[in-house]
Design a protein around this motif. Sequence first.
Motif, PDB file in Angstrom:
ATOM      1  N   THR A 186       3.953  -1.695   2.095  1.00 21.61           N
ATOM      2  CA  THR A 186       2.682  -1.425   1.413  1.00 21.61           C
ATOM      3  C   THR A 186       1.554  -1.311   2.425  1.00 21.61           C
ATOM      4  OG1 THR A 186       2.217  -3.778   1.030  1.00 21.61           O
ATOM      5  CG2 THR A 186       3.472  -2.618  -0.672  1.00 21.61           C
ATOM      6  N   VAL A 187       1.899  -1.154   3.698  1.00 19.99           N
ATOM      7  CA  VAL A 187       0.968  -0.844   4.790  1.00 19.99           C
ATOM      8  C   VAL A 187      -0.166  -1.874   4.866  1.00 19.99           C
ATOM      9  CG1 VAL A 187      -0.146   1.069   6.022  1.00 19.99           C
ATOM     10  CG2 VAL A 187       1.494   1.573   4.213  1.00 19.99           C
ATOM     11  N   GLY A 188       0.198  -3.155   4.768  1.00 16.18           N
ATOM     12  CA  GLY A 188      -0.771  -4.216   5.006  1.00 16.18           C
ATOM     13  C   GLY A 188      -1.155  -5.039   3.798  1.00 16.18           C
ATOM     14  N   ASP A 189      -0.731  -4.662   2.597  1.00 13.81           N
ATOM     15  CA  ASP A 189      -1.103  -5.402   1.389  1.00 13.81           C
ATOM     16  C   ASP A 189      -0.133  -6.563   1.148  1.00 13.81           C
ATOM     17  OD1 ASP A 189      -1.972  -6.300  -1.066  1.00 13.81           O
ATOM     18  OD2 ASP A 189      -1.388  -4.499  -2.168  1.00 13.81           O
TER      19      ASP A 189
ATOM     20  N   TRP B  53     -10.365  -0.356   5.662  1.00 12.17           N
ATOM     21  CA  TRP B  53      -9.277   0.472   5.146  1.00 12.17           C
ATOM     22  C   TRP B  53      -9.666   1.947   5.108  1.00 12.17           C
ATOM     23  CZ3 TRP B  53      -5.954  -2.868   5.985  1.00 12.17           C
ATOM     24  CH2 TRP B  53      -5.825  -4.100   5.345  1.00 12.17           C
ATOM     25  N   TYR B  54      -8.647   2.793   4.979  1.00  9.79           N
ATOM     26  CA  TYR B  54      -8.771   4.235   4.752  1.00  9.79           C
ATOM     27  C   TYR B  54      -9.451   4.963   5.915  1.00  9.79           C
ATOM     28  CZ  TYR B  54      -7.764   2.725  -0.023  1.00  9.79           C
ATOM     29  OH  TYR B  54      -7.187   2.152  -1.136  1.00  9.79           O
ATOM     30  N   TYR B  55      -9.398   4.388   7.118  1.00  8.36           N
ATOM     31  CA  TYR B  55     -10.033   5.035   8.263  1.00  8.36           C
ATOM     32  C   TYR B  55      -9.228   6.263   8.686  1.00  8.36           C
ATOM     33  CZ  TYR B  55     -11.774   5.834  12.960  1.00  8.36           C
ATOM     34  OH  TYR B  55     -12.306   6.417  14.086  1.00  8.36           O
TER      35      TYR B  55
ATOM     36  N   ARG C 221      -5.053  10.171  11.085  1.00 14.50           N
ATOM     37  CA  ARG C 221      -4.849  11.248  10.099  1.00 14.50           C
ATOM     38  C   ARG C 221      -3.351  11.525   9.934  1.00 14.50           C
ATOM     39  NH1 ARG C 221      -9.729  12.897  12.533  1.00 14.50           N
ATOM     40  NH2 ARG C 221      -8.731  14.211  14.094  1.00 14.50           N
ATOM     41  N   ARG C 222      -2.608  11.466  11.031  1.00 16.03           N
ATOM     42  CA  ARG C 222      -1.154  11.637  10.934  1.00 16.03           C
ATOM     43  C   ARG C 222      -0.529  10.487  10.161  1.00 16.03           C
ATOM     44  NH1 ARG C 222      -1.825  13.503  16.376  1.00 16.03           N
ATOM     45  NH2 ARG C 222      -1.288  11.451  17.202  1.00 16.03           N
ATOM     46  N   LEU C 223      -1.025   9.269  10.376  1.00 14.43           N
ATOM     47  CA  LEU C 223      -0.479   8.122   9.656  1.00 14.43           C
ATOM     48  C   LEU C 223      -0.739   8.241   8.154  1.00 14.43           C
ATOM     49  CD1 LEU C 223      -0.490   4.452  10.743  1.00 14.43           C
ATOM     50  CD2 LEU C 223      -1.270   5.015   8.448  1.00 14.43           C
ATOM     51  N   HIS C 224      -1.934   8.702   7.779  1.00 16.36           N
ATOM     52  CA  HIS C 224      -2.222   8.869   6.359  1.00 16.36           C
ATOM     53  C   HIS C 224      -1.319   9.929   5.738  1.00 16.36           C
ATOM     54  CE1 HIS C 224      -5.666   6.266   5.360  1.00 16.36           C
ATOM     55  NE2 HIS C 224      -5.921   6.318   6.650  1.00 16.36           N
ATOM     56  N   TRP C 225      -1.016  10.981   6.477  1.00 16.67           N
ATOM     57  CA  TRP C 225      -0.051  11.981   5.976  1.00 16.67           C
ATOM     58  C   TRP C 225       1.305  11.321   5.759  1.00 16.67           C
ATOM     59  CZ3 TRP C 225       4.551  13.665   8.159  1.00 16.67           C
ATOM     60  CH2 TRP C 225       5.159  14.760   7.523  1.00 16.67           C
ATOM     61  N   LEU C 226       1.740  10.495   6.719  1.00 21.15           N
ATOM     62  CA  LEU C 226       3.033   9.825   6.629  1.00 21.15           C
ATOM     63  C   LEU C 226       3.117   8.947   5.385  1.00 21.15           C
ATOM     64  CD1 LEU C 226       5.598   9.411   8.595  1.00 21.15           C
ATOM     65  CD2 LEU C 226       4.520   7.229   9.136  1.00 21.15           C
TER      66      LEU C 226
ATOM     67  N   VAL D  27      -7.267  -2.737  -4.574  1.00 20.95           N
ATOM     68  CA  VAL D  27      -7.380  -2.627  -3.121  1.00 20.95           C
ATOM     69  C   VAL D  27      -7.486  -4.035  -2.534  1.00 20.95           C
ATOM     70  CG1 VAL D  27      -8.808  -1.772  -1.222  1.00 20.95           C
ATOM     71  CG2 VAL D  27      -8.471  -0.371  -3.268  1.00 20.95           C
ATOM     72  N   PRO D  28      -6.639  -4.367  -1.560  1.00 17.96           N
ATOM     73  CA  PRO D  28      -6.661  -5.732  -1.012  1.00 17.96           C
ATOM     74  C   PRO D  28      -7.919  -6.015  -0.200  1.00 17.96           C
ATOM     75  CG  PRO D  28      -5.173  -4.341   0.250  1.00 17.96           C
ATOM     76  CD  PRO D  28      -5.602  -3.525  -0.938  1.00 17.96           C
ATOM     77  N   LEU D  29      -8.179  -7.290  -0.025  1.00 18.69           N
ATOM     78  CA  LEU D  29      -9.263  -7.739   0.839  1.00 18.69           C
ATOM     79  C   LEU D  29      -9.130  -7.072   2.204  1.00 18.69           C
ATOM     80  CD1 LEU D  29     -11.511 -10.107   0.870  1.00 18.69           C
ATOM     81  CD2 LEU D  29      -9.774 -11.389   2.158  1.00 18.69           C
ATOM     82  N   SER D  30     -10.206  -6.471   2.688  1.00 16.65           N
ATOM     83  CA  SER D  30     -10.135  -5.775   3.977  1.00 16.65           C
ATOM     84  C   SER D  30     -10.229  -6.775   5.127  1.00 16.65           C
ATOM     85  CB  SER D  30     -11.283  -4.768   4.088  1.00 16.65           C
ATOM     86  OG  SER D  30     -12.520  -5.434   4.270  1.00 16.65           O
ATOM     87  N   PRO D  31      -9.811  -6.378   6.337  1.00 12.20           N
ATOM     88  CA  PRO D  31      -9.916  -7.299   7.478  1.00 12.20           C
ATOM     89  C   PRO D  31     -11.335  -7.803   7.707  1.00 12.20           C
ATOM     90  CG  PRO D  31      -8.464  -5.483   8.023  1.00 12.20           C
ATOM     91  CD  PRO D  31      -9.054  -5.147   6.691  1.00 12.20           C
ATOM     92  N   VAL D  32     -12.326  -6.926   7.632  1.00 13.65           N
ATOM     93  CA  VAL D  32     -13.697  -7.362   7.904  1.00 13.65           C
ATOM     94  C   VAL D  32     -14.194  -8.313   6.815  1.00 13.65           C
ATOM     95  CG1 VAL D  32     -14.951  -5.471   6.747  1.00 13.65           C
ATOM     96  CG2 VAL D  32     -15.908  -6.527   8.817  1.00 13.65           C
TER      97      VAL D  32
END
Length: 289
Positions: A116-119, A174-176, A183-188, A214-219
């Motif tokens: 889940t890419v960090g969640d 998130w969503y950077y 951008r390649r990672l978001h495509w993946l 949306v999970p709590l962001s790092p910041v």
Amino acid sequence: MSNRSAGREARSTVRPDDETGRRGLIRTFLRTADGIAIDSVYDPGSAVYDPGSAAHGARSDASRPPSRDLVFVIAHGFTGDVDRPHVRRVAAVLRDLGAVVTFSFRGHGRSGGRSTVGDKEVLDLAAAVDWARGLGHRRVVTVGFSMGGSVVLRHAALYGGTDAVVSVSAPARWYYRGTAPMRRLHWLVTRPEGRLVGRYGLRTRIHHRDWDPVPLSPVQAVPRIAPTPLLIVHGDRDGYFPLDHPRMLAEAAGGRAALWVEPGMGHAENAADDALMARIGGWAVSAAG
């Protein structure tokens, strides 16, 4: 490997000797709070010392032999896993200062589930930290890289239970998509064809659902970590996240975090050389008390 086969192979294997002849390693599958099998390895470290011994009192933290009560729990980056060479190298450096737990996040390597890419990965780290405590270690330091760096921040904010936290090459938000690698990672992650590449090319099975919620962001997580000591490490040549990310994290900590900007360093565990990992280990030994 499919999710089904990864789950079916969830069993505990105690290995008294690894391929180098060292004794004491344990490889097992941990079960997370939501039922995912997580491939995990425990290394008891090179040797042990009594932290209260006068014989060691004059030595610098970075030069001390390993502590019996200290354990590092390493959280790898996206598309990594417990068997990747750079993860094993990081573990090899830190085992000179304490025991080490490494594991593969869900959807990575031999672990079950899908990324889940960090969640939900915070549950994987929680299982590894609980295992480390259950093995008798009094002091636990989490060390995360990239996605794993965001996970150690969120784990410390939501669960606590650690004595120091090190986040290397982590995003602040998130969503950077401000760099070509992101951008390649978001495509993946977001495209069906990208997820096929992840599964068959990168040994990473990625969940198709968007985050909800949306999970709590790092910041957002960082202000909740104190008084646990926090170290933020970032390279000034990081191709994924520019320097505004670590600076945002450090600012969110309100002066209660150490920030190391490393000249010439790229991204995550691949770029964290042995000398840097030894410095990180020395900081952790001091910070974790």
